[in-house]
Write a protein that holds these residues in place. Sequence first.
Motif, mmCIF file in Angstrom:
data_model
loop_
_atom_site.group_PDB
_atom_site.id
_atom_site.type_symbol
_atom_site.label_atom_id
_atom_site.label_comp_id
_atom_site.label_asym_id
_atom_site.label_seq_id
_atom_site.Cartn_x
_atom_site.Cartn_y
_atom_site.Cartn_z
ATOM 1 N N ASN A 1 0.734 -1.042 0.039
ATOM 2 C CA ASN A 1 -0.153 0.005 0.121
ATOM 3 C C ASN A 1 0.884 1.110 -0.069
ATOM 4 O OD1 ASN A 1 0.931 -0.241 2.708
ATOM 5 N ND2 ASN A 1 -0.862 0.038 3.515
ATOM 6 N N THR A 2 1.928 0.922 -0.368
ATOM 7 C CA THR A 2 3.073 2.308 -0.441
ATOM 8 C C THR A 2 3.209 2.692 -1.623
ATOM 9 O OG1 THR A 2 4.286 1.428 1.677
ATOM 10 C CG2 THR A 2 5.364 3.041 0.351
ATOM 11 N N HIS A 3 2.975 3.865 -1.985
ATOM 12 C CA HIS A 3 3.454 4.370 -3.271
ATOM 13 C C HIS A 3 4.524 5.467 -3.040
ATOM 14 C CE1 HIS A 3 -0.424 3.015 -5.042
ATOM 15 N NE2 HIS A 3 -1.003 3.655 -3.811
ATOM 16 N N LEU A 4 5.851 4.968 -4.186
ATOM 17 C CA LEU A 4 6.838 5.923 -4.184
ATOM 18 C C LEU A 4 6.695 6.817 -5.117
ATOM 19 C CD1 LEU A 4 9.354 3.211 -3.678
ATOM 20 C CD2 LEU A 4 8.560 4.693 -1.855
ATOM 21 N N ARG A 5 7.103 8.267 -5.072
ATOM 22 C CA ARG A 5 7.001 9.164 -6.087
ATOM 23 C C ARG A 5 8.491 9.330 -6.400
ATOM 24 N NH1 ARG A 5 2.321 10.751 -7.290
ATOM 25 N NH2 ARG A 5 3.007 12.624 -8.054
ATOM 26 N N VAL A 6 8.661 9.357 -7.879
ATOM 27 C CA VAL A 6 9.968 9.739 -8.499
ATOM 28 C C VAL A 6 9.984 11.421 -8.233
ATOM 29 C CG1 VAL A 6 11.229 9.598 -10.332
ATOM 30 C CG2 VAL A 6 10.026 8.043 -9.744
ATOM 31 N N PRO A 7 11.347 11.677 -7.533
ATOM 32 C CA PRO A 7 11.383 13.204 -7.614
ATOM 33 C C PRO A 7 11.691 13.956 -9.127
ATOM 34 C CG PRO A 7 12.978 12.121 -6.316
ATOM 35 C CD PRO A 7 12.408 10.996 -7.136
ATOM 36 N N ALA A 8 10.949 15.182 -8.887
ATOM 37 C CA ALA A 8 10.903 15.968 -10.310
ATOM 38 C C ALA A 8 12.196 16.128 -10.821
ATOM 39 C CB ALA A 8 10.381 17.284 -9.928
ATOM 40 N N GLY A 9 12.247 15.797 -12.079
ATOM 41 C CA GLY A 9 13.637 15.975 -12.975
ATOM 42 C C GLY A 9 14.519 14.503 -12.901
ATOM 43 N N PHE A 10 14.117 13.858 -11.942
ATOM 44 C CA PHE A 10 14.996 12.438 -11.823
ATOM 45 C C PHE A 10 15.088 11.667 -12.943
ATOM 46 C CE2 PHE A 10 15.630 8.129 -9.891
ATOM 47 C CZ PHE A 10 16.971 8.251 -9.520
ATOM 48 N N LEU B 1 18.280 10.498 -15.414
ATOM 49 C CA LEU B 1 18.640 9.030 -15.581
ATOM 50 C C LEU B 1 18.579 8.838 -17.087
ATOM 51 C CD1 LEU B 1 16.733 6.884 -12.963
ATOM 52 C CD2 LEU B 1 19.144 7.456 -13.077
ATOM 53 N N GLU B 2 17.806 9.527 -17.857
ATOM 54 C CA GLU B 2 17.664 9.295 -19.125
ATOM 55 C C GLU B 2 19.041 10.007 -19.824
ATOM 56 O OE1 GLU B 2 14.121 10.989 -20.648
ATOM 57 O OE2 GLU B 2 12.920 9.594 -20.198
ATOM 58 N N GLY B 3 19.515 11.083 -19.317
ATOM 59 C CA GLY B 3 20.647 11.530 -19.864
ATOM 60 C C GLY B 3 21.879 10.834 -19.522
ATOM 61 N N LEU B 4 22.060 10.255 -18.360
ATOM 62 C CA LEU B 4 22.892 9.246 -17.992
ATOM 63 C C LEU B 4 23.047 7.857 -18.871
ATOM 64 C CD1 LEU B 4 25.410 8.145 -16.128
ATOM 65 C CD2 LEU B 4 23.339 7.311 -14.741
ATOM 66 N N ALA B 5 21.790 7.381 -19.226
ATOM 67 C CA ALA B 5 21.724 6.201 -20.150
ATOM 68 C C ALA B 5 22.015 6.705 -21.385
ATOM 69 C CB ALA B 5 20.273 5.641 -20.193
ATOM 70 N N GLY C 1 31.691 4.077 -12.330
ATOM 71 C CA GLY C 1 32.717 5.058 -12.279
ATOM 72 C C GLY C 1 32.222 6.308 -13.199
ATOM 73 N N PHE C 2 31.766 5.741 -14.392
ATOM 74 C CA PHE C 2 31.396 6.711 -15.567
ATOM 75 C C PHE C 2 30.340 7.554 -14.912
ATOM 76 C CE2 PHE C 2 28.829 8.045 -19.039
ATOM 77 C CZ PHE C 2 29.750 8.621 -19.883
ATOM 78 N N ALA C 3 29.078 6.924 -14.278
ATOM 79 C CA ALA C 3 28.107 7.486 -13.595
ATOM 80 C C ALA C 3 28.522 8.675 -12.890
ATOM 81 C CB ALA C 3 27.146 6.851 -13.256
ATOM 82 N N ALA C 4 29.454 8.119 -11.952
ATOM 83 C CA ALA C 4 30.151 9.115 -10.918
ATOM 84 C C ALA C 4 30.544 10.224 -11.757
ATOM 85 C CB ALA C 4 30.976 8.608 -10.242
ATOM 86 N N GLU C 5 31.559 10.329 -12.613
ATOM 87 C CA GLU C 5 31.915 11.347 -13.366
ATOM 88 C C GLU C 5 31.123 12.205 -14.079
ATOM 89 O OE1 GLU C 5 34.834 9.717 -16.108
ATOM 90 O OE2 GLU C 5 35.987 8.758 -14.468
ATOM 91 N N HIS C 6 29.827 11.560 -14.540
ATOM 92 C CA HIS C 6 29.008 12.279 -15.414
ATOM 93 C C HIS C 6 28.389 13.078 -14.598
ATOM 94 C CE1 HIS C 6 25.601 12.766 -18.135
ATOM 95 N NE2 HIS C 6 24.681 12.555 -17.126
ATOM 96 N N ASP D 1 20.565 23.563 -15.183
ATOM 97 C CA ASP D 1 20.408 22.513 -14.181
ATOM 98 C C ASP D 1 19.551 21.408 -14.861
ATOM 99 O OD1 ASP D 1 20.361 20.672 -12.198
ATOM 100 O OD2 ASP D 1 19.641 22.019 -10.696
ATOM 101 N N PRO D 2 19.951 20.191 -15.299
ATOM 102 C CA PRO D 2 19.185 19.247 -16.025
ATOM 103 C C PRO D 2 18.078 18.837 -15.136
ATOM 104 C CG PRO D 2 21.622 18.760 -15.998
ATOM 105 C CD PRO D 2 21.657 19.826 -15.265
ATOM 106 N N ALA D 3 18.478 18.741 -13.843
ATOM 107 C CA ALA D 3 17.246 18.074 -12.960
ATOM 108 C C ALA D 3 15.979 19.154 -13.007
ATOM 109 C CB ALA D 3 17.513 17.783 -11.733
ATOM 110 N N GLU D 4 16.486 20.548 -12.933
ATOM 111 C CA GLU D 4 15.476 21.542 -12.817
ATOM 112 C C GLU D 4 14.645 21.761 -14.399
ATOM 113 O OE1 GLU D 4 15.186 26.330 -12.238
ATOM 114 O OE2 GLU D 4 16.777 25.139 -11.342
ATOM 115 N N TRP D 5 15.599 21.702 -15.419
ATOM 116 C CA TRP D 5 15.066 21.760 -16.683
ATOM 117 C C TRP D 5 13.928 20.689 -16.955
ATOM 118 C CZ3 TRP D 5 15.441 18.452 -20.915
ATOM 119 C CH2 TRP D 5 15.027 19.132 -22.055
ATOM 120 N N GLY D 6 14.470 19.181 -16.474
ATOM 121 C CA GLY D 6 13.642 18.119 -16.752
ATOM 122 C C GLY D 6 12.243 18.151 -15.953
ATOM 123 N N ALA D 7 12.361 18.946 -14.737
ATOM 124 C CA ALA D 7 11.124 19.057 -13.890
ATOM 125 C C ALA D 7 10.227 19.833 -14.576
ATOM 126 C CB ALA D 7 11.562 19.556 -12.453
#
Length: 128
Positions: free
Chosen positions: A7-16, A20-24, A37-42, A56-62
């Motif tokens: 009964n728990t619903h997790l909400r993905v934060p805005a811009g997340f 992740l799409e940018g990292l992928a 390591g590549f993700a950490a550098e990215h 800010d990609p997160a803010e732009w995505g949000a």
Amino acid sequence: MAIPFSNTHLRVPAGFRNLLEGLAREVLRAQPQDVVGFAAEHFQALLEERERGRADPAEWGARLEDVFYNEPPCRDEEEPAPEELPLGEEELEKRRRAAVKIQAAYRGFRARREAKQLREAVSQESWA
């Protein structure tokens, strides 16, 4: 995102999702041997860009997600709304026949339901 059987619903934060799409995309482009390591550098590079005052990609995505999910769809002013389209006599007759069939099916459903309830009531009275 919901967890099955919970009964728990997790909400993905805005811009997340955008992050992740940018990292992928970058992982697929660079094909690194050490993905973690590549993700950490990215993400470190993204953090440095944000601190320098750039986008800010997160803010732009949000903002992009907010516009996508909360803004009404754009429509050309010249295009008539679907209810304003002129219908021919054939189309009107088809719609009338369809409406009659739907109404008849619903009335039949209601009548069968009422008959079933009456049968159950009579059978319960006979047991009493």
